[in-house]
Structures are given as C-alpha cells and as structure tokens.
Motif scaffolding. Structure first.
Motif, short mmCIF file in Angstrom:
data_model
loop_
_atom_site.label_atom_id
_atom_site.label_comp_id
_atom_site.label_asym_id
_atom_site.label_seq_id
_atom_site.Cartn_x
_atom_site.Cartn_y
_atom_site.Cartn_z
N LEU A 22 4.30 -1.46 22.90
CA LEU A 22 4.06 -0.19 23.55
C LEU A 22 3.90 0.92 22.54
CD1 LEU A 22 6.56 -0.42 26.54
CD2 LEU A 22 4.09 -0.61 26.60
N ASP A 23 4.69 0.89 21.47
CA ASP A 23 4.53 1.91 20.44
C ASP A 23 3.13 1.89 19.86
OD1 ASP A 23 7.04 2.85 20.74
OD2 ASP A 23 7.91 1.74 19.07
N GLN A 24 2.59 0.67 19.69
CA GLN A 24 1.27 0.58 19.11
C GLN A 24 0.18 1.10 20.04
OE1 GLN A 24 0.09 -3.00 17.23
NE2 GLN A 24 1.03 -2.20 15.38
N LEU A 25 0.45 1.13 21.33
CA LEU A 25 -0.55 1.64 22.25
C LEU A 25 -0.93 3.07 21.93
CD1 LEU A 25 0.75 0.26 25.67
CD2 LEU A 25 -1.03 -0.69 24.22
N VAL A 26 0.06 3.86 21.49
CA VAL A 26 -0.20 5.27 21.25
C VAL A 26 -0.94 5.48 19.94
CG1 VAL A 26 1.84 5.89 22.55
CG2 VAL A 26 1.98 5.71 20.07
N GLU A 27 -1.17 4.42 19.16
CA GLU A 27 -1.89 4.57 17.91
C GLU A 27 -3.40 4.60 18.12
OE1 GLU A 27 -0.58 1.55 15.30
OE2 GLU A 27 1.47 2.29 15.20
N HIS A 28 -3.87 4.27 19.32
CA HIS A 28 -5.29 4.39 19.60
C HIS A 28 -5.70 5.86 19.49
CE1 HIS A 28 -5.69 0.26 20.85
NE2 HIS A 28 -4.72 0.40 21.74
N ARG A 29 -6.85 6.09 18.90
CA ARG A 29 -7.33 7.47 18.72
C ARG A 29 -8.41 7.85 19.72
NH1 ARG A 29 -4.17 11.03 15.97
NH2 ARG A 29 -3.30 10.06 14.11
N TRP A 30 -9.40 7.02 19.90
CA TRP A 30 -10.54 7.36 20.73
C TRP A 30 -10.45 6.68 22.09
CZ3 TRP A 30 -13.88 11.02 19.11
CH2 TRP A 30 -13.91 11.31 17.74
N ARG A 31 -11.00 7.32 23.08
CA ARG A 31 -11.01 6.73 24.41
C ARG A 31 -12.22 7.25 25.19
NH1 ARG A 31 -6.74 10.51 24.78
NH2 ARG A 31 -7.03 12.16 26.34
N ALA A 32 -12.60 6.49 26.19
CA ALA A 32 -13.67 6.90 27.10
C ALA A 32 -13.35 6.32 28.47
CB ALA A 32 -15.02 6.39 26.61
N GLY A 33 -13.85 6.95 29.51
CA GLY A 33 -13.54 6.44 30.84
C GLY A 33 -14.29 7.18 31.93
N PHE A 34 -13.93 6.86 33.14
CA PHE A 34 -14.55 7.51 34.29
C PHE A 34 -13.50 7.70 35.37
CE2 PHE A 34 -14.66 4.33 37.65
CZ PHE A 34 -14.40 3.15 36.95
N THR A 35 -13.76 8.68 36.23
CA THR A 35 -12.92 8.91 37.41
C THR A 35 -13.82 9.22 38.59
OG1 THR A 35 -12.70 11.27 36.89
CG2 THR A 35 -10.95 9.79 36.09
N THR A 36 -13.30 8.96 39.76
CA THR A 36 -14.01 9.31 40.99
C THR A 36 -12.98 9.80 42.00
OG1 THR A 36 -15.51 8.51 42.70
CG2 THR A 36 -13.86 6.96 41.88
N GLY A 37 -13.44 10.69 42.89
CA GLY A 37 -12.49 11.24 43.87
C GLY A 37 -13.12 12.32 44.72
N ASP A 38 -12.33 13.34 45.00
CA ASP A 38 -12.74 14.41 45.92
C ASP A 38 -12.67 15.75 45.20
OD1 ASP A 38 -13.01 15.18 49.06
OD2 ASP A 38 -11.78 16.66 47.99
N PHE A 39 -13.78 16.50 45.23
CA PHE A 39 -13.84 17.83 44.61
C PHE A 39 -14.17 18.85 45.70
CE2 PHE A 39 -16.24 21.23 42.47
CZ PHE A 39 -15.33 21.59 41.49
N GLY A 40 -13.13 19.40 46.31
CA GLY A 40 -13.33 20.39 47.36
C GLY A 40 -14.12 19.88 48.55
N GLY A 41 -13.92 18.61 48.90
CA GLY A 41 -14.63 18.03 50.03
C GLY A 41 -15.89 17.28 49.65
N ALA A 42 -16.25 17.30 48.38
CA ALA A 42 -17.44 16.58 47.90
C ALA A 42 -17.00 15.37 47.08
CB ALA A 42 -18.32 17.49 47.07
N ASN A 43 -17.81 14.34 47.10
CA ASN A 43 -17.54 13.17 46.27
C ASN A 43 -17.90 13.49 44.82
OD1 ASN A 43 -16.79 11.56 48.52
ND2 ASN A 43 -18.95 11.17 48.96
N VAL A 44 -16.96 13.20 43.92
CA VAL A 44 -17.17 13.56 42.52
C VAL A 44 -17.05 12.33 41.64
CG1 VAL A 44 -14.73 14.13 42.17
CG2 VAL A 44 -16.47 15.11 40.66
N LEU A 45 -17.89 12.25 40.62
CA LEU A 45 -17.83 11.20 39.61
C LEU A 45 -17.87 11.88 38.24
CD1 LEU A 45 -17.95 8.22 38.69
CD2 LEU A 45 -20.45 8.40 38.79
N SER A 46 -16.93 11.52 37.37
CA SER A 46 -16.84 12.13 36.05
C SER A 46 -16.81 11.06 34.98
CB SER A 46 -15.58 13.00 35.94
OG SER A 46 -15.61 14.05 36.88
N LEU A 47 -17.49 11.34 33.88
CA LEU A 47 -17.42 10.52 32.68
C LEU A 47 -16.81 11.37 31.58
CD1 LEU A 47 -21.01 8.96 32.78
CD2 LEU A 47 -18.89 7.98 33.67
N TYR A 48 -15.97 10.78 30.77
CA TYR A 48 -15.30 11.59 29.76
C TYR A 48 -15.02 10.76 28.51
CZ TYR A 48 -11.09 9.28 31.50
OH TYR A 48 -10.17 8.35 31.88
N GLY A 49 -14.82 11.50 27.43
CA GLY A 49 -14.39 10.90 26.17
C GLY A 49 -13.28 11.75 25.59
#
Length: 243
Positions: free
Chosen positions: A99-126
C-alpha cells in the motif's frame, strides 16, 4: 466562499499531519543478512543482530532495501522480512509495504461520468502527484442536457488525507472555463463562455496496484455576465489508471 475557506483550512491541517511515517521493523531471528543488491547472487556484506531495528526504504520484486545503524543500507529478501517484527511486537505485514508503494505513482489518467445539474456528464482527466498527499489535475468534460450542451476545461488541486490506505477521502478546489451552447428551443439564446470555480469532496479506493475507483461530488459556481451567478451540483464516479 465560506465552503472554500473551510476546505483550505482542512487541507492545511491535513498536510501538517500527513507526513509519511518511516517503516521501522525489528530483527526477530538470530541475525539478519543484508546483501549489496536485490538478489541471491549479491554478496552478504553486513549482518544485523537480534532485536536491532532497520528502516524499510523501498521494495523491488521480492526484495526490500533497508537502512540499519550507522546509515548502512542493503537488501533483504521478503522471506527474511516476514520473519521480523513491527516495533509494537506484531508480525511484519508485507501488505503494508504494497500500500505504501501505491502512493509512489506520479502520473495518472482516468474518466468519470455522472450528473451535472441534470445533464449527463463525461470527463477525461490527467493528474500528477506533487507529493503523496497533494496532486494537480487537468480535465476536459462535456455535459449533454435537454436544454444545453456544456463543455468544460478545468484545473484542480486535489488533497488526499491518507494516500497509503486502500480507501481514502479526498478534497479538491477547481477553476476553469465553461462554454454553454443552448439547444434549439422556442427562445434562442446566445452561446456564452464563462469562468467557473468549484469545491469538491470524494472517496478513492484502490482496486489493483494501478486501478482506482473514484466517486466525487462538486459544487460549482459559474460566474456569468448577468446579474446573478449560476450554482450547479455535480455527482460523478469513474476509474483512474496510475502509471
């Protein structure tokens, strides 16, 4: 504004308590052999006596680099480390090092989906970890609703309270731009681009050593050119890949 100030205060307090604690273990066998490298082919150059302590520095595929007295560093096998004790006398838990080693990662990327004020939202991030607790993220999102389409570009500062735990909460402060393209309706309004700010909170859970599930809530304020600003709630969840 009050929520933002409270969040900044919480982040400051958390940073003061989030220093990584050294992992110190005690030799429970007659002695511990330290090798000059991570493998049986490397020679034993130092031994640590029973009841003496060493500090675990890092891991490399079944081997651990440790520091003994007089700042002597060397490598021990995971099988030897398992025979040792924590400073409180309990058996060594190798899952902790994972678990300690998990925090040694530096870079990450991902996506999320959900609700933005009643609208369907999709986000990509780094994102990039500045420290185990503090990171920055850039995101691009699109929200599709019955009355408008929103496109957002944001930058966030994210604080994780206990990053070495498998399940940990986090908080974020966000700023950016949002473009609103109204849908074709009876009353046509102009497209517009506004600044926005947000405060958020969520939880992050490690699934594997590189995949994380993430759920988050954000409260946005869109600074419009009209007399009143617009407040928008966002709920979303997704996955992050660390590399």
């Amino acid at each position: 504004m009050r929520l933002t100030l409270t969040l900044v205060l919480l982040l400051s307090l958390a940073s003061a308590h989030a220093e990584k604690t050294p992992w110190v273990v005690s030799v429970a066998d007659n002695y511990l052999e330290m090798r000059s490298g991570p493998g049986r082919g490397y020679p034993v150059f130092h031994t640590v006596e029973n009841a003496a302590t060493v500090t675990v520095i890092k891991q490399r595929t079944g081997w651990y680099k440790v520091r003994a007295e007089r700042d002597i560093t060397g490598w021990v096998a995971s099988a030897d480390l398992e025979k040792m004790h924590e400073v409180d006398g309990s058996p060594v838990n190798l899952a902790r090092s994972s678990l300690d080693q998990l925090v040694e990662h530096r870079w990450r990327a991902g996506f999320t989906t959900g609700d933005f004020g009643g609208a369907n939202v999709l986000s990509l991030y780094g994102g990039y970890n500045l420290t185990p607790n503090l990171s920055v993220e850039l995101a691009f999102g699109q929200a599709l609703g019955p009355f408008a389409e929103n496109v957002m570009a944001t930058a966030s500062v994210v604080h994780q309270f206990v990053p070495q735990r498998r399940l940990t909460p986090f908080f974020s402060l966000t700023g950016g731009m949002i473009r609103t393209d109204p849908a074709a309706t009876l009353v046509r309004t102009e497209d517009r681009t506004d600044q926005l700010a947000a405060a958020g909170a969520g939880v992050r859970a490690w699934i594997t050593r590189q995949f994380v599930f993430r759920a988050e809530y954000r409260s946005y304020v869109v600074f419009t050119s009209r007399d009143d600003n617009q407040e928008i709630d966002e709920w979303k969840a997704g996955f992050t890949f660390y590399f």
